[in-house]
Design a protein around this motif. Structure first.
Motif, PDB file in Angstrom:
ATOM      1  N   ASP A  12      39.449  45.019  53.059  1.00  0.00           N
ATOM      2  CA  ASP A  12      40.004  46.188  52.831  1.00  0.00           C
ATOM      3  C   ASP A  12      41.328  45.826  51.965  1.00  0.00           C
ATOM      4  OD1 ASP A  12      41.411  45.076  54.583  1.00  0.00           O
ATOM      5  OD2 ASP A  12      40.931  46.782  56.207  1.00  0.00           O
ATOM      6  N   THR A  13      41.732  44.777  51.726  1.00  0.00           N
ATOM      7  CA  THR A  13      42.955  44.265  50.932  1.00  0.00           C
ATOM      8  C   THR A  13      42.866  43.983  49.613  1.00  0.00           C
ATOM      9  OG1 THR A  13      42.736  41.953  51.594  1.00  0.00           O
ATOM     10  CG2 THR A  13      43.913  43.249  53.473  1.00  0.00           C
ATOM     11  N   ALA A  14      41.701  44.370  49.092  1.00  0.00           N
ATOM     12  CA  ALA A  14      41.512  44.282  47.639  1.00  0.00           C
ATOM     13  C   ALA A  14      42.026  45.251  46.901  1.00  0.00           C
ATOM     14  CB  ALA A  14      39.955  44.071  47.408  1.00  0.00           C
ATOM     15  N   VAL A  15      42.734  44.580  45.688  1.00  0.00           N
ATOM     16  CA  VAL A  15      43.380  45.706  44.847  1.00  0.00           C
ATOM     17  C   VAL A  15      42.989  45.505  43.797  1.00  0.00           C
ATOM     18  CG1 VAL A  15      45.510  45.747  46.541  1.00  0.00           C
ATOM     19  CG2 VAL A  15      45.605  44.030  44.638  1.00  0.00           C
ATOM     20  N   ARG A  16      42.216  44.378  43.192  1.00  0.00           N
ATOM     21  CA  ARG A  16      41.702  44.058  41.871  1.00  0.00           C
ATOM     22  C   ARG A  16      40.355  43.517  42.034  1.00  0.00           C
ATOM     23  NH1 ARG A  16      41.699  39.840  38.200  1.00  0.00           N
ATOM     24  NH2 ARG A  16      42.825  38.430  39.730  1.00  0.00           N
ATOM     25  N   GLY A  17      39.367  43.880  41.145  1.00  0.00           N
ATOM     26  CA  GLY A  17      38.164  43.251  41.138  1.00  0.00           C
ATOM     27  C   GLY A  17      37.668  42.881  39.866  1.00  0.00           C
ATOM     28  N   GLU A  18      36.753  41.996  39.559  1.00  0.00           N
ATOM     29  CA  GLU A  18      36.161  41.616  38.401  1.00  0.00           C
ATOM     30  C   GLU A  18      34.633  41.896  38.329  1.00  0.00           C
ATOM     31  OE1 GLU A  18      36.608  37.515  37.719  1.00  0.00           O
ATOM     32  OE2 GLU A  18      38.811  37.776  37.490  1.00  0.00           O
ATOM     33  N   ARG A  19      34.136  42.658  37.573  1.00  0.00           N
ATOM     34  CA  ARG A  19      32.851  43.089  37.481  1.00  0.00           C
ATOM     35  C   ARG A  19      31.842  42.070  36.876  1.00  0.00           C
ATOM     36  NH1 ARG A  19      32.357  48.388  38.973  1.00  0.00           N
ATOM     37  NH2 ARG A  19      34.167  49.705  38.682  1.00  0.00           N
ATOM     38  N   ARG A  20      30.681  42.322  36.988  1.00  0.00           N
ATOM     39  CA  ARG A  20      29.645  41.422  36.252  1.00  0.00           C
ATOM     40  C   ARG A  20      29.663  41.514  34.723  1.00  0.00           C
ATOM     41  NH1 ARG A  20      25.744  39.297  38.864  1.00  0.00           N
ATOM     42  NH2 ARG A  20      25.917  40.945  40.518  1.00  0.00           N
ATOM     43  N   THR A  21      30.137  42.384  34.133  1.00  0.00           N
ATOM     44  CA  THR A  21      30.311  42.871  32.469  1.00  0.00           C
ATOM     45  C   THR A  21      31.819  43.353  32.633  1.00  0.00           C
ATOM     46  OG1 THR A  21      29.411  44.832  32.850  1.00  0.00           O
ATOM     47  CG2 THR A  21      27.829  43.396  32.383  1.00  0.00           C
ATOM     48  N   THR A  22      32.465  42.824  31.411  1.00  0.00           N
ATOM     49  CA  THR A  22      33.643  43.369  31.112  1.00  0.00           C
ATOM     50  C   THR A  22      33.522  44.446  30.624  1.00  0.00           C
ATOM     51  OG1 THR A  22      33.600  42.019  29.214  1.00  0.00           O
ATOM     52  CG2 THR A  22      34.756  40.949  30.924  1.00  0.00           C
ATOM     53  N   LEU A  23      34.650  45.238  30.331  1.00  0.00           N
ATOM     54  CA  LEU A  23      34.807  46.675  29.872  1.00  0.00           C
ATOM     55  C   LEU A  23      34.494  47.025  28.370  1.00  0.00           C
ATOM     56  CD1 LEU A  23      35.486  49.614  30.107  1.00  0.00           C
ATOM     57  CD2 LEU A  23      38.067  48.974  30.065  1.00  0.00           C
ATOM     58  N   ALA A  24      35.057  45.884  27.656  1.00  0.00           N
ATOM     59  CA  ALA A  24      34.944  45.855  26.232  1.00  0.00           C
ATOM     60  C   ALA A  24      33.551  45.886  25.645  1.00  0.00           C
ATOM     61  CB  ALA A  24      35.300  44.951  25.137  1.00  0.00           C
ATOM     62  N   PRO A  25      32.556  45.153  26.085  1.00  0.00           N
ATOM     63  CA  PRO A  25      31.065  45.337  25.673  1.00  0.00           C
ATOM     64  C   PRO A  25      30.403  46.825  26.186  1.00  0.00           C
ATOM     65  CG  PRO A  25      31.388  43.534  27.594  1.00  0.00           C
ATOM     66  CD  PRO A  25      32.563  44.015  26.884  1.00  0.00           C
ATOM     67  N   ARG A  26      30.677  47.151  27.449  1.00  0.00           N
ATOM     68  CA  ARG A  26      30.235  48.470  27.840  1.00  0.00           C
ATOM     69  C   ARG A  26      30.642  49.706  27.008  1.00  0.00           C
ATOM     70  NH1 ARG A  26      32.190  46.489  32.831  1.00  0.00           N
ATOM     71  NH2 ARG A  26      33.629  48.420  33.189  1.00  0.00           N
ATOM     72  N   LEU A  27      32.014  49.457  26.414  1.00  0.00           N
ATOM     73  CA  LEU A  27      32.429  50.509  25.653  1.00  0.00           C
ATOM     74  C   LEU A  27      31.848  50.552  24.111  1.00  0.00           C
ATOM     75  CD1 LEU A  27      36.290  50.578  26.155  1.00  0.00           C
ATOM     76  CD2 LEU A  27      34.783  52.413  26.707  1.00  0.00           C
ATOM     77  N   LYS A  28      31.534  49.088  23.728  1.00  0.00           N
ATOM     78  CA  LYS A  28      30.784  49.103  22.499  1.00  0.00           C
ATOM     79  C   LYS A  28      29.272  49.594  22.456  1.00  0.00           C
ATOM     80  CE  LYS A  28      30.012  45.634  18.869  1.00  0.00           C
ATOM     81  NZ  LYS A  28      30.156  44.339  18.586  1.00  0.00           N
ATOM     82  N   ALA A  29      28.855  49.500  23.436  1.00  0.00           N
ATOM     83  CA  ALA A  29      27.245  50.025  23.927  1.00  0.00           C
ATOM     84  C   ALA A  29      27.393  51.450  24.024  1.00  0.00           C
ATOM     85  CB  ALA A  29      26.633  49.287  25.153  1.00  0.00           C
ATOM     86  N   LEU A  30      28.394  51.742  24.509  1.00  0.00           N
ATOM     87  CA  LEU A  30      28.357  53.347  24.332  1.00  0.00           C
ATOM     88  C   LEU A  30      28.703  54.080  23.187  1.00  0.00           C
ATOM     89  CD1 LEU A  30      30.026  53.910  27.931  1.00  0.00           C
ATOM     90  CD2 LEU A  30      27.481  54.264  27.401  1.00  0.00           C
ATOM     91  N   TYR A  31      29.768  53.426  22.373  1.00  0.00           N
ATOM     92  CA  TYR A  31      30.290  54.115  21.595  1.00  0.00           C
ATOM     93  C   TYR A  31      29.862  53.561  19.746  1.00  0.00           C
ATOM     94  CZ  TYR A  31      33.042  57.031  24.272  1.00  0.00           C
ATOM     95  OH  TYR A  31      33.553  58.013  25.427  1.00  0.00           O
ATOM     96  N   GLY A  32      29.486  52.430  20.086  1.00  0.00           N
ATOM     97  CA  GLY A  32      29.005  51.610  18.859  1.00  0.00           C
ATOM     98  C   GLY A  32      30.370  51.302  17.858  1.00  0.00           C
ATOM     99  N   ASP A  33      31.047  51.962  17.408  1.00  0.00           N
ATOM    100  CA  ASP A  33      32.370  51.945  16.316  1.00  0.00           C
ATOM    101  C   ASP A  33      33.267  52.252  17.136  1.00  0.00           C
ATOM    102  OD1 ASP A  33      34.130  52.263  14.588  1.00  0.00           O
ATOM    103  OD2 ASP A  33      32.829  52.764  13.090  1.00  0.00           O
ATOM    104  N   VAL A  34      34.493  51.650  17.159  1.00  0.00           N
ATOM    105  CA  VAL A  34      35.755  51.827  17.831  1.00  0.00           C
ATOM    106  C   VAL A  34      36.382  53.014  17.256  1.00  0.00           C
ATOM    107  CG1 VAL A  34      37.279  50.327  16.222  1.00  0.00           C
ATOM    108  CG2 VAL A  34      37.819  50.833  18.759  1.00  0.00           C
ATOM    109  N   ASN A  35      36.044  53.518  16.068  1.00  0.00           N
ATOM    110  CA  ASN A  35      36.787  54.608  15.644  1.00  0.00           C
ATOM    111  C   ASN A  35      36.244  56.007  15.938  1.00  0.00           C
ATOM    112  OD1 ASN A  35      38.559  53.389  13.739  1.00  0.00           O
ATOM    113  ND2 ASN A  35      36.783  52.763  12.423  1.00  0.00           N
ATOM    114  N   THR A  36      35.034  55.896  16.755  1.00  0.00           N
ATOM    115  CA  THR A  36      34.399  56.919  17.305  1.00  0.00           C
ATOM    116  C   THR A  36      34.703  56.928  18.941  1.00  0.00           C
ATOM    117  OG1 THR A  36      32.275  55.771  18.033  1.00  0.00           O
ATOM    118  CG2 THR A  36      32.532  56.891  15.923  1.00  0.00           C
ATOM    119  N   LEU A  37      35.422  56.120  19.479  1.00  0.00           N
ATOM    120  CA  LEU A  37      35.873  56.100  20.918  1.00  0.00           C
ATOM    121  C   LEU A  37      37.047  57.327  21.358  1.00  0.00           C
ATOM    122  CD1 LEU A  37      36.183  54.744  23.523  1.00  0.00           C
ATOM    123  CD2 LEU A  37      38.288  53.320  22.550  1.00  0.00           C
TER     124      LEU A  37
END
Length: 244
Positions: A135-160
């Motif tokens: 219960d003292t955790a303030v930061r976490g690391e996920r199995r995958t980072t955020l950038a690839p998840r955004l890329k998979a969803l939006y494809g092109d950074v200009n459509t973000l």
């Protein structure tokens, strides 16, 4: 406090009293301004008799941006005088926008992997590892980072879209906000200040009052809370904006 108890229930302030409410706000750490939106706003429960509705404010904010014709993330950056980002990893500040190799997954299907959002490491405020469920955790690391998840969803950074983009930015040093969100808040508060004819900085008599009577308009918020509630000053942090 559960969202169904706190949401749209102003009577709570009367029941709890203003002093304890402000004391609690000053003692409770804020959530980070990032894409990890907590359950308090992702699962707001409304009850009316035997009817129950659950709202996800993050999803509503994204949909509201579409309904109101919000510009894209890149267009909004341009409107605030900021340079465009060349990639999703440039937005998040991460080293890569590629999913980690997983032989059990078909390339391109990683975004649908239910394990992609698992936390693999947790850390406390000092950067020390915390065991799962700590219960003292303030930061976490996920199995995958955020950038690839955004890329998979939006494809092109200009459509973000604007909302996902601004909460995904790497924070500016010394700030909780990324470049775009910081620029938005700065412009809004400056406009509120400059458009308020009662703003204290525009009142020359305050300096004269301080010189004549020793009453200073520059006050510590903790002192103001203590003077106007039943909470003693010693039970409030020296700086109520910072957790001791």
């Amino acid at each position: 406090m559960p969202s169904e108890v706190a949401t749209f229930n102003p009577d709570l302030v009367t029941q709890l009293q203003l002093g304890p409410v402000l004391q609690g706000l000053g003692a409770y750490p804020q959530s980070a301004s990032d894409e990890q939106i907590g359950d308090l706003v992702r699962n707001i429960v409304f009850r009316r008799g035997d009817q129950i509705a659950v709202f996800d404010i993050g999803a509503i904010d994204i949909e509201r941006g579409r309904d109101h014709g919000m510009p894209t993330y890149q267009q909004l950056r341009q409107a605030y005088g900021l340079a465009p980002k060349a990639s999703f990893s440039a937005v998040t500040g991460e080293a890569s926008e590629t999913f980690p190799a997983d032989p059990e997954l078909t390339p391109g299907a990683e975004i649908d992997d239910p394990d992609a959002l698992d936390f693999v490491r947790l850390f406390d405020a000092a950067g020390n590892p915390v065991p799962p469920g700590g219960d003292t955790a303030v930061r976490g690391e996920r199995r995958t980072t955020l950038a690839p998840r955004l890329k998979a969803l939006y494809g092109d950074v200009n459509t973000l879209e604007a909302f996902p983009g601004l909460v995904s930015e790497k924070p500016v040093p010394g700030s909780e906000f990324g470049e775009l969100q910081l620029a938005i808040w700065k412009k809004q508060f400056e406009a509120m200040r400059d458009g308020d004819r009662f703003f204290y900085g525009n009142d020359p008599s305050l300096v004269a009052i301080k010189a004549l009577f020793g009453i200073d308009f520059r006050q510590n918020l903790g002192d103001v809370i203590a003077r106007n509630t039943d909470v003693p000053r010693g039970r409030l942090a020296a700086n109520v904006f910072r957790i001791p």
